[in-house]
Scaffold this motif. Structure first.
Motif, short mmCIF file in Angstrom:
data_model
loop_
_atom_site.label_atom_id
_atom_site.label_comp_id
_atom_site.label_asym_id
_atom_site.label_seq_id
_atom_site.Cartn_x
_atom_site.Cartn_y
_atom_site.Cartn_z
N TYR A 191 0.83 -1.21 0.00
CA TYR A 191 0.00 0.00 0.00
C TYR A 191 0.86 1.25 0.00
CZ TYR A 191 -2.71 3.86 1.88
OH TYR A 191 -3.27 5.09 2.09
N VAL A 192 1.88 1.29 0.83
CA VAL A 192 2.77 2.46 0.91
C VAL A 192 3.42 2.71 -0.45
CG1 VAL A 192 4.89 3.36 1.95
CG2 VAL A 192 3.15 2.29 3.39
N ASN A 193 3.87 1.66 -1.12
CA ASN A 193 4.48 1.81 -2.45
C ASN A 193 3.46 2.32 -3.47
OD1 ASN A 193 7.01 1.00 -1.60
ND2 ASN A 193 6.62 -1.15 -2.05
N ALA A 194 2.25 1.78 -3.46
CA ALA A 194 1.20 2.22 -4.39
C ALA A 194 0.80 3.66 -4.11
CB ALA A 194 -0.01 1.30 -4.30
N LEU A 195 0.77 4.04 -2.83
CA LEU A 195 0.41 5.41 -2.47
C LEU A 195 1.45 6.40 -3.00
CD1 LEU A 195 -1.56 7.20 -0.88
CD2 LEU A 195 -0.14 6.82 1.14
N ARG A 196 2.72 6.03 -2.92
CA ARG A 196 3.79 6.90 -3.44
C ARG A 196 3.65 7.11 -4.94
NH1 ARG A 196 8.33 3.74 -0.42
NH2 ARG A 196 8.09 4.61 1.66
N GLN A 197 3.17 6.11 -5.64
CA GLN A 197 3.05 6.20 -7.10
C GLN A 197 1.74 6.84 -7.56
OE1 GLN A 197 3.67 2.20 -8.47
NE2 GLN A 197 5.78 2.14 -7.73
#
Length: 168
Positions: free
Chosen positions: A113-119
């Protein structure tokens, strides 16, 4: 010192070393129940209550057709965890003056989720956000200052008899 004394001492040292390594393994390796939430077992509800510093009262549960909802009130946020008949958490909903720390609630899915949120491009002035991860986790957040809401769910984990519209 006799040969029996030396071999006995060596055996004791090996046993002590084994115990030390076993304790370190238990302490340092992540436990799936401690990190569980969405996709985890019903046991994660108690872990989440502790992680969110909610009072020690029992977690009330409501039973619906095909699923159970456990409520946790941390004082800062009210959180509901949706649990399938198989005992798997398939969704989490929150509301309150601030968004809760999603790390214990998302468990296994948190890093993704954190990675997807950054993108995800940030839309200034928008009060609603929706992030979908490659594994299917959906996190929606909305609201305004001192009144925020959100929900996170994995559509593939939602049991029959329940739908996305039931997660509120």
């Amino acid at each position: 010192m006799s040969a029996d004394g030396i071999s006995g001492s060596l055996a004791m040292r090996r046993f002590a070393l084994f115990i030390v390594f076993a304790i370190l393994a238990v302490v340092l390796l992540p436990s799936p129940l401690v990190n569980a939430a969405i996709g985890g077992s019903i046991d994660s509800v108690e872990s989440d209550r502790k992680a969110l510093s909610a009072p020690n009262s029992s977690v009330p549960q409501m039973v619906f057709d095909g699923y159970t909802v456990a409520e946790i009130n941390s004082g800062a946020s009210a959180i509901r965890e949706y649990i399938s008949p198989d005992g798997v958490v398939f969704a989490v909903v929150w509301n309150g003056p601030v968004h809760p720390d999603l790390t214990p609630l998302l468990g296994y899915y948190n890093d993704e989720y954190v990675n997807a949120l950054r993108q995800t491009p940030r839309m200034h002035g928008k009060r609603h956000s929706r992030v979908k991860t490659p594994s299917g986790l959906v996190v929606e957040r909305w609201g305004h200052m001192r009144s925020v809401r959100g929900r996170a769910y994995v559509p593939e984990l939602i049991p029959s008899g329940a739908g996305v519209d039931d997660i509120k």
